[in-house]
Design an enzyme around this catalytic site. Structure first.
Site: not given
Ligand SMILES: NC(=O)c1ccc[n+]([C@@H]2O[C@H](COP(=O)([O-])OP(=O)(O)OC[C@H]3O[C@@H](n4cnc5c(N)ncnc54)[C@H](OP(=O)(O)O)[C@@H]3O)[C@@H](O)[C@H]2O)c1
Length: 271
Positions: A153, A166
């Site tokens: 991130s 985080y």
């Molecule tokens: N969205 C943003 O603004 C942003 C910015 C920078 C970086 N990121 C990073 O991008 C990545 C993906 O996030 P996203 O934005 O796509 O959010 P998201 O839509 O909330 O997706 C998160 C994913 O991680 C899975 N997950 C969460 N806890 C888990 C666990 N304990 N075991 C296995 N799987 C788990 C969730 O699936 P289940 O709930 O089905 O387990 C879901 O598929 C993360 O690493 C986040 O830090 C996001």
């Protein structure tokens, strides 16, 4: 003999590469999984939400004719990476691309956020990512192809008051991935850290960042993020920052003293 050529034309004898994508049930992971399938890769998709994973598996195998294996796991459980590795080994399923994407955040003062939630965040964002990489990497090195895409991130470039753990987990992901990329530079492996700014996914609501000033600034569309990520990962770029303004933000740390940059981050994380 004729059948052999017919099958060859249909691509049935072509062995497809396989990508393992964690957190593929929503957001960035789900959209990345779609891009791998569109690019003719078989998939192993991992998350906790079985229904969502099964739905995605049917969609991708119907649409692109690829094999999709669903593994339902809570990756904050420290045994989960080994269980996944052992299961795939037992099924003789080799991985070519490892996408460590699953992760979550939490906004609030360190001393007030729930202890267990913060430890689980470290387990998921850091420990599972390291464990899966350590387990699958020797196989990739042996093949000398494929790669590892770790989702970090922009938070990884500075300290983040009001989301301290985080930001620290993402600093780990960035540092670890850069070092790994350097260690493997003489191989054909691709090693990248995707470092997006705010993206419209389930992350904002889950982390509470939806209410922070940061998410009132530029929030990118998830498809714009993964399109850049996929192309640059396949080109072998080490740090991938989608979005023009986002590319500039890590430079703040070079222009201003660290103290100033972390105060700005703290203000952006206020809810
Ligand atoms: N969205 C943003 O603004 C942003 C910015 C920078 C970086 N990121 C990073 O991008 C990545 C993906 O996030 P996203 O934005 O796509 O959010 P998201 O839509 O909330 O997706 C998160 C994913 O991680 C899975 N997950 C969460 N806890 C888990 C666990 N304990 N075991 C296995 N799987 C788990 C969730 O699936 P289940 O709930 O089905 O387990 C879901 O598929 C993360 O690493 C986040 O830090 C996001």
């Amino acid at each position: 003999m004729l059948n052999y050529y017919k099958n060859l034309m249909k691509g049935e004898f072509m062995s497809r590469e396989t990508a393992l994508v964690t957190g593929a049930s929503s957001g960035i992971g789900l959209e990345l999984a779609k891009l791998f399938a569109k690019d003719n890769k078989n998939l192993v998709i991992v998350a906790r939400s079985e229904d969502k994973l099964n739905e995605l598996a049917s969609e991708l195998s119907e649409k692109h004719g690829v094999d999709v294996k669903v593994i339902v796991k809570d990756l904050s459980n420290l045994n989960a990476p080994t269980e996944i590795f052992d299961q795939l080994n037992a099924e003789n399923l080799e991985i070519d691309y490892l996408v460590n994407n699953a992760g979550f955040g939490a906004v609030g003062p360190f001393s007030e956020l729930e202890y267990e939630r913060q430890v689980n965040m470290i387990n998921l964002n850091v420990t599972s990512l390291v464990a899966l990489t350590r387990l699958f990497l020797p196989g990739l090195i042996e093949k000398n192809s494929g790669g590892v895409l770790n989702v970090g991130s922009l938070a990884g470039f500075q300290a983040g008051p009001n989301a301290a753990i985080y930001y620290a987990t993402k600093a780990f992901v960035l540092s670890f991935t850069e070092a790994l990329s350097s260690e493997l530079k003489k191989t054909n492996l691709k090693v990248s850290c995707l470092a997006p700014g705010p993206v419209a996914t389930g992350f904002g609501e889950e982390s509470g960042m939806d209410n922070a000033l940061l998410f009132k600034t530029v929030v990118m569309n998830v498809n714009d993020v993964v399109d850049v990520a996929y192309i640059e990962f396949m080109k072998g770029k080490t740090v991938i920052i989608p979005g023009l303004i986002n590319k500039f933000l890590p430079q703040l740390g070079r222009i201003f003293p660290r103290k100033v940059v972390r105060e700005i981050a703290g203000k952006l994380n206020k809810t």
